[in-house]
Each structure stands twice: as structure tokens, then as C-alpha cells.
Design a protein around this motif. Structure first.
Motif, PDB file in Angstrom:
ATOM      1  N   LYS B  32     -29.368  -8.546  -3.151  1.00 40.80           N
ATOM      2  CA  LYS B  32     -29.605  -7.111  -3.380  1.00 40.80           C
ATOM      3  C   LYS B  32     -28.645  -6.267  -2.536  1.00 40.80           C
ATOM      4  N   TYR B  33     -28.376  -6.734  -1.332  1.00 39.13           N
ATOM      5  CA  TYR B  33     -27.461  -6.006  -0.441  1.00 39.13           C
ATOM      6  C   TYR B  33     -26.053  -5.956  -1.020  1.00 39.13           C
ATOM      7  N   SER B  36     -26.009  -3.767  -4.045  1.00 39.54           N
ATOM      8  CA  SER B  36     -26.175  -2.353  -3.666  1.00 39.54           C
ATOM      9  C   SER B  36     -24.880  -1.782  -3.119  1.00 39.54           C
ATOM     10  N   ALA B  37     -24.241  -2.542  -2.218  1.00 41.03           N
ATOM     11  CA  ALA B  37     -22.991  -2.064  -1.618  1.00 41.03           C
ATOM     12  C   ALA B  37     -21.925  -1.895  -2.697  1.00 41.03           C
ATOM     13  N   PHE B  39     -22.440  -1.384  -5.876  1.00 40.59           N
ATOM     14  CA  PHE B  39     -22.802  -0.288  -6.777  1.00 40.59           C
ATOM     15  C   PHE B  39     -22.439   1.065  -6.158  1.00 40.59           C
ATOM     16  N   VAL B  40     -22.767   1.232  -4.877  1.00 41.42           N
ATOM     17  CA  VAL B  40     -22.421   2.485  -4.192  1.00 41.42           C
ATOM     18  C   VAL B  40     -20.898   2.657  -4.194  1.00 41.42           C
ATOM     19  N   GLN B  43     -19.688   3.702  -7.611  1.00 42.46           N
ATOM     20  CA  GLN B  43     -19.966   5.101  -7.945  1.00 42.46           C
ATOM     21  C   GLN B  43     -18.922   6.029  -7.314  1.00 42.46           C
ATOM     22  N   HIS B  44     -18.581   5.765  -6.062  1.00 38.05           N
ATOM     23  CA  HIS B  44     -17.588   6.630  -5.410  1.00 38.05           C
ATOM     24  C   HIS B  44     -16.198   6.395  -5.998  1.00 38.05           C
ATOM     25  N   ARG B  47     -15.957   8.297  -9.148  1.00 41.67           N
ATOM     26  CA  ARG B  47     -15.750   9.750  -9.019  1.00 41.67           C
ATOM     27  C   ARG B  47     -14.265  10.071  -8.918  1.00 41.67           C
ATOM     28  N   VAL B  56     -12.972  15.353 -14.736  1.00 41.86           N
ATOM     29  CA  VAL B  56     -13.366  16.459 -13.856  1.00 41.86           C
ATOM     30  C   VAL B  56     -12.094  16.964 -13.162  1.00 41.86           C
ATOM     31  N   VAL B  62     -12.439  16.185  -2.195  1.00 41.43           N
ATOM     32  CA  VAL B  62     -13.476  15.321  -2.770  1.00 41.43           C
ATOM     33  C   VAL B  62     -12.919  13.910  -2.989  1.00 41.43           C
ATOM     34  N   ASN B  66     -14.374  10.581  -1.101  1.00 37.76           N
ATOM     35  CA  ASN B  66     -14.854   9.442  -1.885  1.00 37.76           C
ATOM     36  C   ASN B  66     -14.050   8.182  -1.576  1.00 37.76           C
ATOM     37  N   LEU B  69     -15.237   6.578   1.537  1.00 36.55           N
ATOM     38  CA  LEU B  69     -16.490   5.848   1.317  1.00 36.55           C
ATOM     39  C   LEU B  69     -16.236   4.534   0.581  1.00 36.55           C
ATOM     40  N   THR B  72     -15.044   2.120   3.259  1.00 39.84           N
ATOM     41  CA  THR B  72     -16.163   1.684   4.113  1.00 39.84           C
ATOM     42  C   THR B  72     -17.066   0.689   3.386  1.00 39.84           C
ATOM     43  N   LEU B  76     -18.378  -4.289   3.019  1.00 38.57           N
ATOM     44  CA  LEU B  76     -19.740  -4.760   3.244  1.00 38.57           C
ATOM     45  C   LEU B  76     -20.194  -5.994   2.471  1.00 38.57           C
TER      46      LEU B  76
END
Lengths: 151, 151
Positions: B32-33, B36-37, B39-40, B43-44, B47, B56, B62, B66, B69, B72, B76
Motif C-alpha cells: 500500500k505504501y 500510495s507513493a 500514486f501521489v 498525480q503531481h 499536473r 491547463v 506551479v 509539482n 514533489l 521527493t 520513496l
């Protein structure tokens, strides 16, 4: 006066939601994003917890690195609690998040502030200082979950 | 020679898996970790993609935020591909990750390196430079998914 309070609340929420540039393709993505960010944060927070509770040996560098990640990830979830994300996916978010936005923001701000203190405490390299800061930060997790996360 | 190659591979893996201090309570948490990492991160990354693909308006600040992030979060997931996490949860990770660890590490290193270049490109404030770096980074996502993620 009511109108003013409402505008103030909305303005506060917008500031809270910054960067407002987040683009979620669909509500489920926002839900998955906030859950993912909170899960990653929780894992790093838990690594500090394992140290301050004596389950793993204290390592100042590891604590500081994890605390920095907690600070970074604690900024992320909020933008994903936007309108239209009240339900969907496997969210446990309570409806009150959207009806008490100013209060929810307060909880989130408090959590972020305590995480910043946690990171500062981690940088001192003192295990007792870290433990105190960890406890205060953990209290903010629990308070928000008790108020806004369904069991 | 075979022994040496094996030791080298294991040493490489340990370096890859740093910080090795990660403490997952159970394999499902590791799965899950990492999901999750990623997926985050995605998403960035997305963007920035929305900007370079014109969905956009370009906003240098911005994009840079992003990209930072992305850098970073791209560090993980790796520690969460440890032994015993080959199956469980809803993982789509292919078994080859654990039988071709040196190669998997190469993919991961390449992705992280391209993300660092992406963040540098974002800081130039030049949309074309960013677009080129975005394309190179996106290629590393696809390459690794094609090789190591089940459809």
C-alpha cells in the motif's frame, strides 16, 4: 454579519486548499490521492513512533529524515477535500468535513503546525524532546480522525 | 565470479533500498505504501503533463512546486519492494522485480535521475525545456511499467 462570516470561511478555505492548481481527473482520484498522502505520512510518522516508543533503536538521522517527510506529506491531502469528493471510492470522510470547513481547516492547520514542531524536535537529536513532540502531533491525528473519519 | 556478482547485486539492492530503516508492520502495508507513493507522484507528474500538453495554462511556479514533489516522492517506493512483498493486497508488481533486482534498480534509478532533470527544467521557467524533460521522464515511467507491472 452572516454573509461576512461565510465569505471569511470561504476565503479561509481557499487559502487552505492552496495550491488550488490541483487537477484531479475525477473525484475518485482526489479521494485516492488524499488517502495515499495520508497513508505515506502515517507510515513515516509511525517510524518515528517506533523509535520514541522503544520498538526500534533511536537514530537521530532517521528520525529527522522521516519527520521532514511527514511535514512535506502533511501539506498535501487538503486540496483533495474539494466539492464533489464527499463520497466515492472507499472514503471514510464524514460529511461534517464539508459542513464545518473552517473547523476542519483548524484541525488540519494544527496538525501541520505540530508536524513542523516535530521536525524541529527531531533535528535536536534529543530523544526525549522528540517523544514530547511526537505525542503532541499524534494527538492532532487522533482529534481529527475522531471528529471527521468514520469508524 | 558468480559469488562476487551475487554479492555485488545484493549490495546494490541494499543501497537502492536505503533508508533501510523502513518498518512495515506487514507486507500489505509495504504494498500500500509503494502504491500510495507512486500514486501521489503520478498525480503531481500529471499536473505538469497537463501544462506541457496545453490542457491547463503554463505556470512556472506551479510546475516547479509539482516537480519538487515528484522528486521527493520518487525516492520513496523502492524500500517497499522488499522480500515477502511479492504478492498480497492488490499488487500488480511482476515477479521479475524480485528475480531481476539489478535491472529493476536500473529502471528506478533512471526514473529518479530524469525526475531530478525535470525539476531543474521546471526551475528554468521555460515551457519548452520543461516539455522535453517531461517527455524523457514519462518514458521512464512507461518503460518500468511495461517491464514490471502486470496489465
Amino acid at each position: 454579519m452572516k454573509t461576512f462570516a461565510c465569505i471569511a470561511a470561504v476565503t479561509g478555505l481557499l487559502a487552505f486548499a492552496a495550491p488550488a492548481s490541483a487537477q484531479f481527473a475525477k473525484p475518485e482520484d482526489a479521494i485516492k490521492y488524499r488517502q495515499s498522502a495520508l497513508f505515506v505520512m502515517g507510515q513515516h510518522f509511525g517510524r518515528i513512533g517506533a523509535m520514541v516508543n522503544g520498538r526500534v533503536p533511536f537514530d537521530a538521522k532517521v528520525a529527522a529524515d522521516n519527520a521532514d517527510l511527514v511535514v512535506t506529506t502533511s501539506k498535501l491531502p487538503w486540496v483533495a477535500f474539494g466539492p464533489g469528493t464527499e463520497s466515492g471510492g472507499n472514503t471514510k470522510a464524514k460529511a461534517e468535513i464539508w459542513t464545518e470547513q473552517a473547523k476542519f481547516k483548524e484541525y488540519g492547520d494544527k496538525m501541520q503546525a505540530e508536524n513542523v514542531k516535530l521536525a524541529a524536535a527531531a533535528k535536536t537529536g534529543n530523544a526525549d524532546t522528540l517523544k514530547t513532540a511526537f505525542g503532541a502531533a499524534a494527538d492532532t491525528c487522533k482529534a481529527c480522525h475522531d471528529a471527521y473519519r468514520a469508524k
